[in-house]
Design a protein around this motif. Structure first.
Motif, PDB file in Angstrom:
ATOM      1  N   TRP A 187      17.819  43.830  31.964  1.00 37.57           N
ATOM      2  CA  TRP A 187      17.495  42.575  30.598  1.00 37.57           C
ATOM      3  C   TRP A 187      18.113  41.171  31.582  1.00 37.57           C
TER       4      TRP A 187
ATOM      5  N   GLY B 273      23.847  52.336  34.282  1.00 42.13           N
ATOM      6  CA  GLY B 273      23.952  51.149  32.646  1.00 42.13           C
ATOM      7  C   GLY B 273      23.715  50.191  33.967  1.00 42.13           C
TER       8      GLY B 273
ATOM      9  N   HIS C 261      21.726  43.018  23.144  1.00 39.33           N
ATOM     10  CA  HIS C 261      22.884  43.031  23.633  1.00 39.33           C
ATOM     11  C   HIS C 261      23.842  42.399  23.455  1.00 39.33           C
ATOM     12  N   ARG C 262      24.257  41.970  22.607  1.00 36.86           N
ATOM     13  CA  ARG C 262      25.690  40.750  22.250  1.00 36.86           C
ATOM     14  C   ARG C 262      26.541  41.670  21.667  1.00 36.86           C
ATOM     15  N   ASP C 263      26.026  42.936  20.875  1.00 37.71           N
ATOM     16  CA  ASP C 263      27.095  43.221  20.690  1.00 37.71           C
ATOM     17  C   ASP C 263      27.923  44.260  21.649  1.00 37.71           C
ATOM     18  N   LYS C 264      27.176  45.124  22.603  1.00 30.83           N
ATOM     19  CA  LYS C 264      27.568  45.566  23.891  1.00 30.83           C
ATOM     20  C   LYS C 264      27.954  45.287  24.527  1.00 30.83           C
ATOM     21  N   GLY C 265      27.882  44.269  24.995  1.00 28.07           N
ATOM     22  CA  GLY C 265      28.128  42.938  25.765  1.00 28.07           C
ATOM     23  C   GLY C 265      27.521  43.248  27.349  1.00 28.07           C
ATOM     24  N   GLY C 266      29.303  42.634  27.991  1.00 25.67           N
ATOM     25  CA  GLY C 266      28.052  43.431  29.623  1.00 25.67           C
ATOM     26  C   GLY C 266      27.242  41.677  30.138  1.00 25.67           C
TER      27      GLY C 266
ATOM     28  N   ALA D  51      23.928  40.992  27.642  1.00 27.10           N
ATOM     29  CA  ALA D  51      24.072  39.938  26.747  1.00 27.10           C
ATOM     30  C   ALA D  51      24.501  38.404  27.122  1.00 27.10           C
TER      31      ALA D  51
ATOM     32  N   ASP E 242      20.918  46.728  32.726  1.00 28.36           N
ATOM     33  CA  ASP E 242      22.555  45.215  32.192  1.00 28.36           C
ATOM     34  C   ASP E 242      21.125  44.191  33.688  1.00 28.36           C
TER      35      ASP E 242
END
Length: 126
Positions: free
Chosen positions: A20, A13, A47-52, A55, A17
């Protein structure tokens, strides 16, 4: 003697990330054709709702590319003025080169596992 191909493990993951985030910054290469903000926007929206880091870096890239887009629009307006039109043309070339170089530097920094902050950028997206 049998040959069994070596299977590489699927990307983790964190690797995805980072990839991306790198692609969001590399979208700045398209600034000359006024589309540099589109890859960063799409990646940020996904990706904004997933954070990290994807995003966060996509938001940073989007803010920079929107700043460049505003500069390009201003240069296009200046370019349409008869006497000083060459200044607008030079501004478009300069902004495109700056966006290209800074986008590549940002992508390399993110690929190495760090983060990147552009030297100038309006905070339009929070």
């Amino acid at each position: 003697m049998s040959y069994e191909p070596h299977q590489s493990p699927p990307p983790s993951g964190a690797d995805q990330d980072r990839t991306w985030a790198m692609l969001a910054h590399l979208g700045g290469i398209l600034a000359y054709v006024w589309a540099g903000w589109i890859p960063a926007l799409v990646i940020w929206l996904v990706h904004r709702d997933k954070g990290g880091p994807a995003a966060t870096e996509a938001r940073v890239a989007l803010n920079f590319q929107l700043t460049v887009l505003i500069g390009l629009v201003i240069c296009r307006v200046v370019q349409s003025i008869p006497v000083i039109g060459v200044v607008g043309w030079l501004g478009i070339i300069a902004l495109s080169i700056i966006s290209l170089v800074l986008s590549i530097l940002a992508a390399l920094a993110v690929q190495r596992g760090g983060s990147y902050r552009y030297p100038f950028s309006l905070e339009l997206v929070r």
